[in-house]
Design a protein around this motif. Structure first.
Motif, PDB file in Angstrom:
ATOM      1  N   ARG A  46       0.844  -1.193   0.000  1.00  0.00           N
ATOM      2  CA  ARG A  46       0.000   0.000   0.000  1.00  0.00           C
ATOM      3  C   ARG A  46       0.879   1.243   0.000  1.00  0.00           C
ATOM      4  O   ARG A  46       0.778   2.094   0.873  1.00  0.00           O
ATOM      5  CB  ARG A  46      -0.940  -0.009   1.198  1.00  0.00           C
ATOM      6  N   LYS A  47       1.753   1.298  -0.974  1.00  0.00           N
ATOM      7  CA  LYS A  47       2.664   2.429  -1.082  1.00  0.00           C
ATOM      8  C   LYS A  47       2.796   2.803  -2.562  1.00  0.00           C
ATOM      9  O   LYS A  47       3.289   2.019  -3.353  1.00  0.00           O
ATOM     10  CB  LYS A  47       4.033   2.076  -0.502  1.00  0.00           C
ATOM     11  N   PRO A  48       2.327   4.006  -2.944  1.00  0.00           N
ATOM     12  CA  PRO A  48       2.466   4.440  -4.339  1.00  0.00           C
ATOM     13  C   PRO A  48       3.931   4.394  -4.761  1.00  0.00           C
ATOM     14  O   PRO A  48       4.817   4.652  -3.940  1.00  0.00           O
ATOM     15  CB  PRO A  48       1.939   5.877  -4.311  1.00  0.00           C
ATOM     16  N   ALA A  82       0.764  -1.081  -7.258  1.00  0.00           N
ATOM     17  CA  ALA A  82      -0.646  -1.458  -7.317  1.00  0.00           C
ATOM     18  C   ALA A  82      -0.974  -2.332  -6.104  1.00  0.00           C
ATOM     19  O   ALA A  82      -0.106  -3.012  -5.562  1.00  0.00           O
ATOM     20  CB  ALA A  82      -0.935  -2.207  -8.612  1.00  0.00           C
ATOM     21  N   ILE A  83      -2.225  -2.297  -5.687  1.00  0.00           N
ATOM     22  CA  ILE A  83      -2.664  -3.045  -4.508  1.00  0.00           C
ATOM     23  C   ILE A  83      -3.289  -4.359  -4.968  1.00  0.00           C
ATOM     24  O   ILE A  83      -4.267  -4.363  -5.719  1.00  0.00           O
ATOM     25  CB  ILE A  83      -3.671  -2.220  -3.690  1.00  0.00           C
ATOM     26  N   ARG A  84      -2.727  -5.475  -4.496  1.00  0.00           N
ATOM     27  CA  ARG A  84      -3.205  -6.785  -4.929  1.00  0.00           C
ATOM     28  C   ARG A  84      -4.413  -7.212  -4.099  1.00  0.00           C
ATOM     29  O   ARG A  84      -4.291  -7.670  -2.969  1.00  0.00           O
ATOM     30  CB  ARG A  84      -2.106  -7.848  -4.833  1.00  0.00           C
ATOM     31  N   GLN A 103       2.040  -3.354 -16.760  1.00  0.00           N
ATOM     32  CA  GLN A 103       1.044  -4.398 -16.534  1.00  0.00           C
ATOM     33  C   GLN A 103      -0.287  -3.799 -16.100  1.00  0.00           C
ATOM     34  O   GLN A 103      -0.368  -3.034 -15.148  1.00  0.00           O
ATOM     35  CB  GLN A 103       1.555  -5.353 -15.448  1.00  0.00           C
ATOM     36  N   HIS A 104      -1.349  -4.137 -16.818  1.00  0.00           N
ATOM     37  CA  HIS A 104      -2.719  -3.685 -16.520  1.00  0.00           C
ATOM     38  C   HIS A 104      -2.904  -2.169 -16.619  1.00  0.00           C
ATOM     39  O   HIS A 104      -3.896  -1.625 -16.118  1.00  0.00           O
ATOM     40  CB  HIS A 104      -3.177  -4.174 -15.147  1.00  0.00           C
ATOM     41  N   ARG A 150      -4.748   2.016 -12.186  1.00  0.00           N
ATOM     42  CA  ARG A 150      -4.822   1.404 -10.853  1.00  0.00           C
ATOM     43  C   ARG A 150      -3.781   1.944  -9.885  1.00  0.00           C
ATOM     44  O   ARG A 150      -3.842   1.628  -8.684  1.00  0.00           O
ATOM     45  CB  ARG A 150      -4.689  -0.117 -10.968  1.00  0.00           C
ATOM     46  N   ASN A 151      -2.795   2.711 -10.392  1.00  0.00           N
ATOM     47  CA  ASN A 151      -1.836   3.307  -9.455  1.00  0.00           C
ATOM     48  C   ASN A 151      -1.749   4.820  -9.615  1.00  0.00           C
ATOM     49  O   ASN A 151      -0.701   5.415  -9.434  1.00  0.00           O
ATOM     50  CB  ASN A 151      -0.456   2.651  -9.578  1.00  0.00           C
ATOM     51  N   ARG A 152      -2.885   5.430  -9.938  1.00  0.00           N
ATOM     52  CA  ARG A 152      -3.003   6.882  -9.963  1.00  0.00           C
ATOM     53  C   ARG A 152      -3.977   7.316  -8.870  1.00  0.00           C
ATOM     54  O   ARG A 152      -4.856   6.557  -8.471  1.00  0.00           O
ATOM     55  CB  ARG A 152      -3.525   7.372 -11.306  1.00  0.00           C
ATOM     56  N   LEU A 153      -3.831   8.555  -8.414  1.00  0.00           N
ATOM     57  CA  LEU A 153      -4.743   9.101  -7.423  1.00  0.00           C
ATOM     58  C   LEU A 153      -5.941   9.708  -8.130  1.00  0.00           C
ATOM     59  O   LEU A 153      -5.794  10.639  -8.928  1.00  0.00           O
ATOM     60  CB  LEU A 153      -4.028  10.158  -6.578  1.00  0.00           C
TER      61      LEU A 153
END
Length: 360
Positions: A108-110, A113-115, A133-134, A138-141
């Motif tokens: 949980r650290k930018p 991505a959170i699995r 990947q993907h 999913r990893n933007r605010l």
């Protein structure tokens, strides 16, 4: 391959409607900052003022530093949505039973991505392209969207509207300008997600999209998926060779990584031990990805526990085979609904085909 026909809405009128009339004390977005791997909120928790027929939602700040939206409905069900990734990370019924899987080692650290939960895969699925990947959504605010395009309201629902707009960083890696909106609603225990992608560029572009549903199961070897039989699929474990499903239901005794093509609008995930069936209904996303890493792959993933594969299964709503094409100012809209049915399928109390054909 032909592209999907997008759902269009008039780009002059959709901005003039608002689903949440007043978000206090925020004008349009939550003022947040990602700094040194942490999300730093600059606002206090608040309760959104919504239309009378809707349940309000709260924004709280977890111990992990991620602001999250808490949705609750009249049945006592709840959902948690992170602004980081626009990601649903929890969906529980009135008995506090969790339906979504979250890895015990989830990072949980930018910009990680959170699995777990329901990551949004855009504008690419998996490694079906040259991006990360993907994709990057999913990893933007994301931000709260106080002026979403109009959608039909639902009585007694709790919902939140989020938005992700292209940034200069995104344009450098994927040179298209877009607005990605996501409405997440909880009503009568059902979790509904309505993604919309709008082309704000001066030229057409295409993209893939998926909602990766990490479902919590009792024992994946005791789970069966119905609704995908006789369909063609790409097997990612076999260099994406195309095969036809021969089994009358999908069961699991090893690693699986497939994209089923032209799938029905309803899929049933039957958990014998928990005596429940999760029903996935979808529109605008014709494909369905099915994934479980099994033991060797799970041990190789740094953000997954060695035994986590036993209690999870991904069954995704997706548009992969034929990327969606949008002209300037056109908008695509999809829809996914997750619901549960108490069942003892193994004792014949539930016929999953009744679920798939809308009889339950």
């Amino acid at each position: 391959m032909p592209a999907h026909t997008p759902h269009f809405c008039d780009h002059h009128t959709w901005r003039n409607h608002t689903h949440i009339r007043d978000l206090t004390p925020l004008p349009s977005t939550t003022n947040l900052e990602v700094s040194k791997g942490k999300v730093k909120p600059f606002v206090n928790s608040f309760r959104a003022k919504v239309r009378p027929e809707q349940m309000p939602f709260n924004i709280v700040h977890g111990a992990d530093g991620f602001p999250r939206v808490i949705l609750t409905d009249l049945t006592g069900s709840s959902a948690e949505v992170l602004l980081y990734g626009g990601q649903v990370v929890s969906w529980k019924n009135e008995r506090r039973e969790e339906f979504l899987f979250m890895s015990r080692k989830a990072e949980r650290k930018p910009p990680k991505a959170i699995r777990g939960g329901i990551p949004v895969c855009f504008p690419q699925f998996g490694n079906f392209g040259s991006l990360e990947q993907h994709g990057f959504a999913r990893n933007r605010l994301w931000s709260l969207d106080s002026n979403p395009s109009p959608l039909s309201p639902s009585n007694s629902q709790s919902s939140v509207d989020l938005i992700l707009k292209s940034t200069q960083e995104d344009v450098r890696t994927w040179p298209r300008r877009f607005e990605l909106r996501l409405r997440i609603s909880l009503s009568d225990g059902k979790l509904t997600m309505i993604p919309r992608v709008r082309n704000t560029d001066s030229k057409p572009f295409s993209f893939m999209f998926a909602l990766r549903n990490y479902l919590s199961v009792s024992d994946v070897s005791e789970v069966r998926v119905e609704g995908l039989e006789t369909l063609d699929y790409f097997d990612n474990l076999m260099q994406r060779e195309r095969y036809t499903e021969q089994a009358d239901a999908i069961t699991f005794d090893g690693e699986i990584d497939r994209v089923y093509l032209r799938t029905p609008t309803k899929i049933a995930i039957i958990d014998h031990e928990k005596k429940r069936t999760i029903v996935l209904r979808k529109e605008g996303m014709p494909d369905a990805a099915v994934w479980n890493p099994w033991d060797k792959k799970a041990k190789a993933l740094p953000d997954m526990g060695d035994e986590d594969y036993k209690t999870m299964l991904c069954v995704d709503s997706a548009a992969i085979e034929a990327p969606i094409v949008l002209k300037p100012f056109e908008e695509w809209r999809g829809r996914q609904e997750l619901s549960t049915v108490s069942s003892s399928y193994c004792s014949g109390q539930l016929d999953p085909r009744k679920v798939l054909h809308g009889l339950i």
